[in-house]
Design a protein around this motif. Sequence first.
Motif, PDB file in Angstrom:
ATOM      1  N   UNK A 142       0.891  -3.962  -3.531  1.00  0.00           N
ATOM      2  CA  UNK A 142       0.861  -2.811  -2.633  1.00  0.00           C
ATOM      3  C   UNK A 142       0.163  -1.618  -3.259  1.00  0.00           C
ATOM      4  N   UNK A 143      -0.559  -0.881  -2.412  1.00  0.00           N
ATOM      5  CA  UNK A 143      -1.143   0.391  -2.841  1.00  0.00           C
ATOM      6  C   UNK A 143      -0.935   1.418  -1.739  1.00  0.00           C
ATOM      7  N   UNK A 144      -0.710   2.645  -2.140  1.00  0.00           N
ATOM      8  CA  UNK A 144      -0.478   3.749  -1.214  1.00  0.00           C
ATOM      9  C   UNK A 144      -1.555   4.805  -1.418  1.00  0.00           C
ATOM     10  N   UNK A 145      -2.172   5.186  -0.304  1.00  0.00           N
ATOM     11  CA  UNK A 145      -3.166   6.256  -0.319  1.00  0.00           C
ATOM     12  C   UNK A 145      -2.453   7.538   0.096  1.00  0.00           C
ATOM     13  N   UNK A 146      -2.266   8.439  -0.849  1.00  0.00           N
ATOM     14  CA  UNK A 146      -1.539   9.673  -0.582  1.00  0.00           C
ATOM     15  C   UNK A 146      -2.375  10.697   0.146  1.00  0.00           C
ATOM     16  N   UNK A 147      -1.693  11.608   0.797  1.00  0.00           N
ATOM     17  CA  UNK A 147      -2.334  12.709   1.515  1.00  0.00           C
ATOM     18  C   UNK A 147      -1.789  14.031   0.999  1.00  0.00           C
ATOM     19  N   UNK A 148      -2.607  15.022   1.125  1.00  0.00           N
ATOM     20  CA  UNK A 148      -2.218  16.380   0.741  1.00  0.00           C
ATOM     21  C   UNK A 148      -2.483  17.299   1.922  1.00  0.00           C
ATOM     22  N   UNK A 149      -1.786  18.412   1.956  1.00  0.00           N
ATOM     23  CA  UNK A 149      -2.086  19.463   2.911  1.00  0.00           C
ATOM     24  C   UNK A 149      -2.794  20.575   2.157  1.00  0.00           C
TER      25      UNK A 149
ATOM     26  N   UNK B 299      10.540  14.010   6.727  1.00  0.00           N
ATOM     27  CA  UNK B 299      11.586  13.012   6.483  1.00  0.00           C
ATOM     28  C   UNK B 299      11.423  11.811   7.413  1.00  0.00           C
ATOM     29  N   UNK B 300      10.977  12.044   8.636  1.00  0.00           N
ATOM     30  CA  UNK B 300      10.733  10.956   9.585  1.00  0.00           C
ATOM     31  C   UNK B 300       9.536  10.122   9.129  1.00  0.00           C
ATOM     32  N   UNK B 301       8.486  10.799   8.685  1.00  0.00           N
ATOM     33  CA  UNK B 301       7.313  10.093   8.173  1.00  0.00           C
ATOM     34  C   UNK B 301       7.704   9.220   6.985  1.00  0.00           C
TER      35      UNK B 301
ATOM     36  N   UNK C 263       6.293  13.247  -0.210  1.00  0.00           N
ATOM     37  CA  UNK C 263       6.734  11.940   0.292  1.00  0.00           C
ATOM     38  C   UNK C 263       5.943  10.783  -0.305  1.00  0.00           C
ATOM     39  N   UNK C 264       4.659  10.979  -0.562  1.00  0.00           N
ATOM     40  CA  UNK C 264       3.843   9.873  -1.070  1.00  0.00           C
ATOM     41  C   UNK C 264       4.226   9.483  -2.489  1.00  0.00           C
ATOM     42  N   UNK C 265       4.465  10.465  -3.322  1.00  0.00           N
ATOM     43  CA  UNK C 265       4.900  10.183  -4.696  1.00  0.00           C
ATOM     44  C   UNK C 265       6.247   9.464  -4.674  1.00  0.00           C
TER      45      UNK C 265
END
Length: 187
Positions: free
Chosen positions: A111-118, A89-91, A133-135
């Motif tokens: 704008x473009x966002x590069x998403x991350x996965x775990x 939530x902070x991120x 969070x990225x979506x």
Amino acid sequence: MNEIKNILFFGDSLTAGYGLADAENQSFPALIQQKVNVAGLNYKVLNAGVSGDTSAGGLNRLGYWLNRPVDVFILELGINDIIRGVPPATTLTNLQKIIDQVKAKYPQIKLALMGMELPVFIPGAFAKEFRSIYRKLADSNQMAFVPFFLEGVAGIAHLNLRDGLHPSAEGYKIIADKVWPVISKLI
């Protein structure tokens, strides 16, 4: 002649090109600059990657980069937050603040966002929340979106440095080829 426009890549070690023999030519932003040049587009790539940076660190240094003209903003931050145990939530809040500041300074920016996965072997609500969070950010800000920046490279030994976390020059070529269609639509 048209004025040169700037594409700002704002991220962490994955943007900076950590561990590469020649980050100036082999990093993700450098490879995108090469694609821009081949396409004959009048854009200059700015690499604002800082190894180890978190979403809070990015928020703190954003003003420096917004003191120059920026036409396209590529955001790649957040994975170091997880490594440091920052709540998702902070991120999310920090990344939204970055996006808000960019849009306030440059209302017409793309704008473009590069998403991350775990990795899927990391269980629980924390991992699930991080994955979402990225979506959320991409949807709520109408950003071009790459759901998993390291797709096709993460976990493949020969495409990563010995640390197993950072792409090799060959890994970045795969990433650039995958991400270029998303970025090219913005320019």
